[in-house]
Design an enzyme around this catalytic site. Structure first.
Site, PDB file in Angstrom:
ATOM      1  N   HIS A 138       0.692   4.319   3.330  1.00 33.92           N
ATOM      2  CA  HIS A 138       2.529   4.144   4.275  1.00 33.92           C
ATOM      3  C   HIS A 138       1.674   5.196   5.167  1.00 33.92           C
ATOM      4  O   HIS A 138       1.720   6.620   4.676  1.00 33.92           O
ATOM      5  CB  HIS A 138       3.220   4.379   2.863  1.00 33.92           C
ATOM      6  CG  HIS A 138       4.360   4.307   3.632  1.00 33.92           C
ATOM      7  ND1 HIS A 138       4.917   5.317   4.203  1.00 33.92           N
ATOM      8  CD2 HIS A 138       5.612   3.186   3.656  1.00 33.92           C
ATOM      9  CE1 HIS A 138       6.773   4.655   3.951  1.00 33.92           C
ATOM     10  NE2 HIS A 138       6.945   3.651   3.980  1.00 33.92           N
ATOM     11  N   ASP A 160       0.234   8.865  -4.318  1.00 33.17           N
ATOM     12  CA  ASP A 160       1.598   8.470  -3.827  1.00 33.17           C
ATOM     13  C   ASP A 160       2.032   7.385  -4.554  1.00 33.17           C
ATOM     14  O   ASP A 160       1.809   6.182  -4.384  1.00 33.17           O
ATOM     15  CB  ASP A 160       1.548   8.190  -2.171  1.00 33.17           C
ATOM     16  CG  ASP A 160       2.801   7.024  -1.765  1.00 33.17           C
ATOM     17  OD1 ASP A 160       3.377   7.110  -2.985  1.00 33.17           O
ATOM     18  OD2 ASP A 160       3.130   6.744  -0.442  1.00 33.17           O
ATOM     19  N   GLN A 198       5.359   2.698  -4.795  1.00 29.86           N
ATOM     20  CA  GLN A 198       5.563   1.247  -5.118  1.00 29.86           C
ATOM     21  C   GLN A 198       4.988   1.173  -6.583  1.00 29.86           C
ATOM     22  O   GLN A 198       5.302   0.433  -7.229  1.00 29.86           O
ATOM     23  CB  GLN A 198       4.085   0.701  -4.504  1.00 29.86           C
ATOM     24  CG  GLN A 198       4.946   0.415  -3.639  1.00 29.86           C
ATOM     25  CD  GLN A 198       5.863   0.176  -3.084  1.00 29.86           C
ATOM     26  OE1 GLN A 198       6.166  -1.058  -4.054  1.00 29.86           O
ATOM     27  NE2 GLN A 198       6.449  -0.265  -2.293  1.00 29.86           N
ATOM     28  N   LYS A 207      12.902   2.943  -5.516  1.00 31.32           N
ATOM     29  CA  LYS A 207      12.205   1.819  -4.991  1.00 31.32           C
ATOM     30  C   LYS A 207      12.480   1.544  -6.907  1.00 31.32           C
ATOM     31  O   LYS A 207      11.611   0.709  -7.654  1.00 31.32           O
ATOM     32  CB  LYS A 207      11.053   2.012  -5.147  1.00 31.32           C
ATOM     33  CG  LYS A 207      11.570   2.367  -3.784  1.00 31.32           C
ATOM     34  CD  LYS A 207      10.059   1.630  -2.721  1.00 31.32           C
ATOM     35  CE  LYS A 207       9.799   2.663  -2.019  1.00 31.32           C
ATOM     36  NZ  LYS A 207       9.655   1.787  -0.617  1.00 31.32           N
ATOM     37  N   CYS A 260       5.266  -0.108   7.554  1.00 36.83           N
ATOM     38  CA  CYS A 260       4.988   1.126   8.090  1.00 36.83           C
ATOM     39  C   CYS A 260       3.758   1.501   7.171  1.00 36.83           C
ATOM     40  O   CYS A 260       3.316   3.123   6.677  1.00 36.83           O
ATOM     41  CB  CYS A 260       5.732   1.924   6.913  1.00 36.83           C
ATOM     42  SG  CYS A 260       8.025   2.586   7.436  1.00 36.83           S
TER      43      CYS A 260
HETATM   44  C1  LIG Z   1       3.606   3.535  -0.672  1.00 37.37           C
HETATM   45  C2  LIG Z   1       5.054   4.379  -0.122  1.00 37.37           C
HETATM   46  N1  LIG Z   1       4.710   5.339  -0.129  1.00 37.37           N
HETATM   47  C3  LIG Z   1       5.321   6.342   0.714  1.00 37.37           C
HETATM   48  C4  LIG Z   1       7.405   4.957   1.001  1.00 37.37           C
HETATM   49  C5  LIG Z   1       7.915   6.537   1.311  1.00 37.37           C
HETATM   50  O1  LIG Z   1       8.825   6.351   0.170  1.00 37.37           O
HETATM   51  P1  LIG Z   1      10.566   7.544   0.584  1.00 37.37           P
HETATM   52  O2  LIG Z   1      11.234   6.615   1.991  1.00 37.37           O
HETATM   53  O3  LIG Z   1      11.447   6.449  -0.151  1.00 37.37           O
HETATM   54  O4  LIG Z   1      10.718   8.583   1.166  1.00 37.37           O
HETATM   55  C6  LIG Z   1       7.391   3.908   0.745  1.00 37.37           C
HETATM   56  C7  LIG Z   1       7.836   3.201   0.709  1.00 37.37           C
HETATM   57  O5  LIG Z   1       8.449   2.494   1.533  1.00 37.37           O
HETATM   58  C8  LIG Z   1       6.121   2.963   0.240  1.00 37.37           C
HETATM   59  O6  LIG Z   1       6.215   2.150  -0.021  1.00 37.37           O
END
Ligand SMILES: Cc1ncc(COP(=O)(O)O)c(C=O)c1O
Lengths: 158, 422
Positions: B139, B216, B219, B242, B380
């Site tokens: 991401h 990370d 998900q 999430k 993203c």
């Molecule tokens: C794999 C992954 N990493 C990071 C994020 C970023 O999360 P947040 O926007 O809650 O900080 C997301 C959310 O879309 C994600 O799916």
């Protein structure tokens, strides 16, 4: 049974332009260009304009990938810009923008009414506010190209 | 009690508890809503999940009966707020099987957690020429902080690949490791493809090479059991929104010896011990990394969300979701002209696809009219889109409250797409 607003959005003319866009591809000859970007969906396109010595638009073309609405809008735009002065092109753009957002839009003085009539097929985006940007991105990008702002990328997050 | 698990035994099988979906659906008020006169089918769970009544009520109750700032008041309300807020941190620790709640830094979410590691650990312990390995599926929030650090320190970013079926390539990853590898920052589950990365193996290889590993988990937390000690990860980042909790809060787990050595990330109240104009001393972790008034009620909501998910049981949820994923795989494959990108052997309940002749954006608009919320775009994760030579995909992602009937509604709506774009 397809929702009538969807039918209105995806009219045959639009699907046709979307499937086989006109003036698509980088031309050999052009005097200015600009890049457009819709960060929401990742779509990008480049608009190429060939300006004549008197500043009018000799040819217009585009390159890129995107949804049916943005492809149709870019395709139709490049067809109707040919031979227009910069002022005429911009008047048409503003009138088109109004048409995409309001039922009661009126053509601006100097805007090509026949062209606007043809652009009516894109007015279905009014029922889909998030899709208005898809229709207007090629025009924003054209404006950036002809006004010499080609160095900066145009984004829909304006 | 509200929030007890809606679990019963599947008929004919007393070894697996099946999720009582009808019952859990009643916990989510939004599922009663209609969209264009159709029942809402919410398949955008990878972006954010809906909230159960238990979370909404815990937050209202906090505002209505005991809200005050935390960690500062001698008065009753502040003590009560502090207790419940800190109980949220303890729940996070238990949920991830962290040795201690002091190893849980509460942040705004995954993005802030990753930025914290990059800014604090990265600035303190990385130097020019050091290598950081990411995967091509990251991401943007696990790419950009490392690029900022690269611009500042001159570190080198290397990218671990995937194959055409979206499988993570462990051997190729191993090849990238070198004595200069200081950090591996990698997703547990790809939000764009659903691929599950074999974290245990990644960690083992990285540790052999002397690198620390940040995972990370944005998900992953809602879909699988996470045991940070068994995985032996050094850092684990996640977001509450999430995980059926509110936005604005999330966490970072860190190994104690790393957190202790790390300098502060932001300066302000809450994170200091003694302040004079000459010198300021900082609190111990986790408070050292929590400058300013935290998202108090959100932290309380996160605690309630963890209670909710734990009561249902993550194994039970995972079994339900893998059933949905399998069913969706079959149904979607039967749609003419549909190409599934989510094809990894190990994958979670995320289905990314394309349809011949129809752009994902148009697919999204058309199925929306049937009440189905999916995501269309680059998710993203632009580098992985480029890997597959596309600028966008359509993505349906499932949560604990989704059903097979809803997948049928999606497949039916995809028929409309074919009708229009034929
Ligand atoms: C794999 C992954 N990493 C990071 C994020 C970023 O999360 P947040 O926007 O809650 O900080 C997301 C959310 O879309 C994600 O799916």
């Amino acid at each position: 049974m397809i929702d009538p607003e969807l039918r209105q959005l995806y009219q045959e003319v639009i699907l046709d332009h979307g499937r086989s866009p006109r003036n698509c591809g980088k031309p050999d000859q052009f005097t200015c260009e600009a890049q457009g970007n819709n960060p929401m969906c990742g779509d990008r396109l480049t608009v190429y304009i060939d300006l004549a010595d008197d500043g009018s638009i000799r040819e217009a073309a585009f390159e890129g990938r995107g949804c049916a609405i943005s492809m149709a809008s870019a395709s139709m735009m490049t067809e109707m810009l040919k031979g227009k002065s910069r002022a005429e092109a911009e008047a048409l753009f503003r009138s088109f923008q109004a048409l995409c957002t309001s039922d009661a839009a009126e053509a601006e003085d100097g805007a090509d009414v026949d062209a606007l009539e043809r652009l009516q097929v894109l007015a279905g985006v009014r029922a889909f506010p998030v899709r208005v940007k898809c229709a207007t991105l090629p025009w924003h990008t054209m404006q950036a190209a002809v006004s010499g702002q080609g160095g900066q990328e145009v984004t829909t997050e304006l | 009690m509200e929030g007890t698990a809606a679990v019963n035994l599947a008929p004919g099988d007393n070894s697996t508890a099946a999720l009582d979906v009808e019952r859990v659906r009643r916990d989510f008020p939004i599922l009663q809503e209609t969209v264009y006169d159709r029942p809402l089918v919410y398949f955008d769970n990878a972006a954010s999940v809906q909230k159960p009544r238990q979370v909404i009520e815990a937050m209202s109750e906090a505002y209505e009966t005991y809200y005050a700032n935390v960690h500062r008041g001698v008065h009753h309300m502040s003590q009560r707020s502090t207790e419940v807020f800190e109980a949220g941190r303890e729940k996070v620790a238990r949920f991830l099987n962290a040795p201690s709640p002091d190893q849980i830094v509460l942040t705004r979410g995954t993005t802030e957690s990753i930025n914290l590691v990059a800014a604090s650990y990265g600035r303190a312990f990385l130097e020019e020429g050091d290598e950081v390995i990411l995967s091509v599926m990251e991401h943007h929030s696990n790419i950009v902080p490392w690029q900022l650090l690269r611009d500042e320190l001159g570190i080198v970013i290397k990218v671990a690949p995937i194959d055409d079926q979206a499988n993570f390539l462990l051997d190729d990853f191993a090849e990238l490791l070198s004595p200069r590898t200081k950090l591996v920052a990698i997703t547990h589950i790809s939000n764009a493809l659903g691929t599950v990365v074999p974290i245990e193996a990644v960690v083992r290889l990285a540790h052999e090479a002397g690198a620390v590993v940040l995972v990370d988990g944005a998900q992953a937390v809602a879909h699988m059991e996470i045991d940070v000690q068994a995985l032996d990860v050094d850092f684990y980042a996640f977001s509450s929104h999430k995980l059926y909790g509110p936005t604005g809060i999330g966490g970072l787990y860190g190994k104690a010896e790393l957190l202790e050595r790390m300098p502060p990330y932001q300066g302000g109240g809450e994170m200091i011990d003694v302040v004079t104009f000459e010198k300021t001393t900082y609190k111990e972790p986790p408070h050292r990394f929590e400058a300013g008034t935290p998202a108090i009620v959100e932290g309380i909501g996160l605690g309630a969300a963890i209670d909710y998910v734990s009561a249902l049981g993550r194994e039970t949820i995972a079994a339900h979701e893998s059933g949905l994923t399998e069913y969706a795989g079959e149904r979607l494959s039967s749609v003419e002209g549909l190409k599934l990108h989510s094809r990894a052997k190990e994958r979670a309940s995320i289905m990314a696809f394309e349809m011949a002749g129809a752009h994902p954006h148009d697919i999204g608009t058309i199925v929306d009219r049937a009440g189905v919320a999916i995501r269309a775009g680059h998710h993203c994760a632009q580098p992985v889109m480029e890997r597959f030579g596309v600028s966008a995909t359509a993505r349906a992602s499932f949560g604990l409250y989704n059903t097979r009937e809803e997948i049928d509604v999606l497949v039916d709506a995809l028929g409309r797409v074919k009708e229009i774009f034929g």
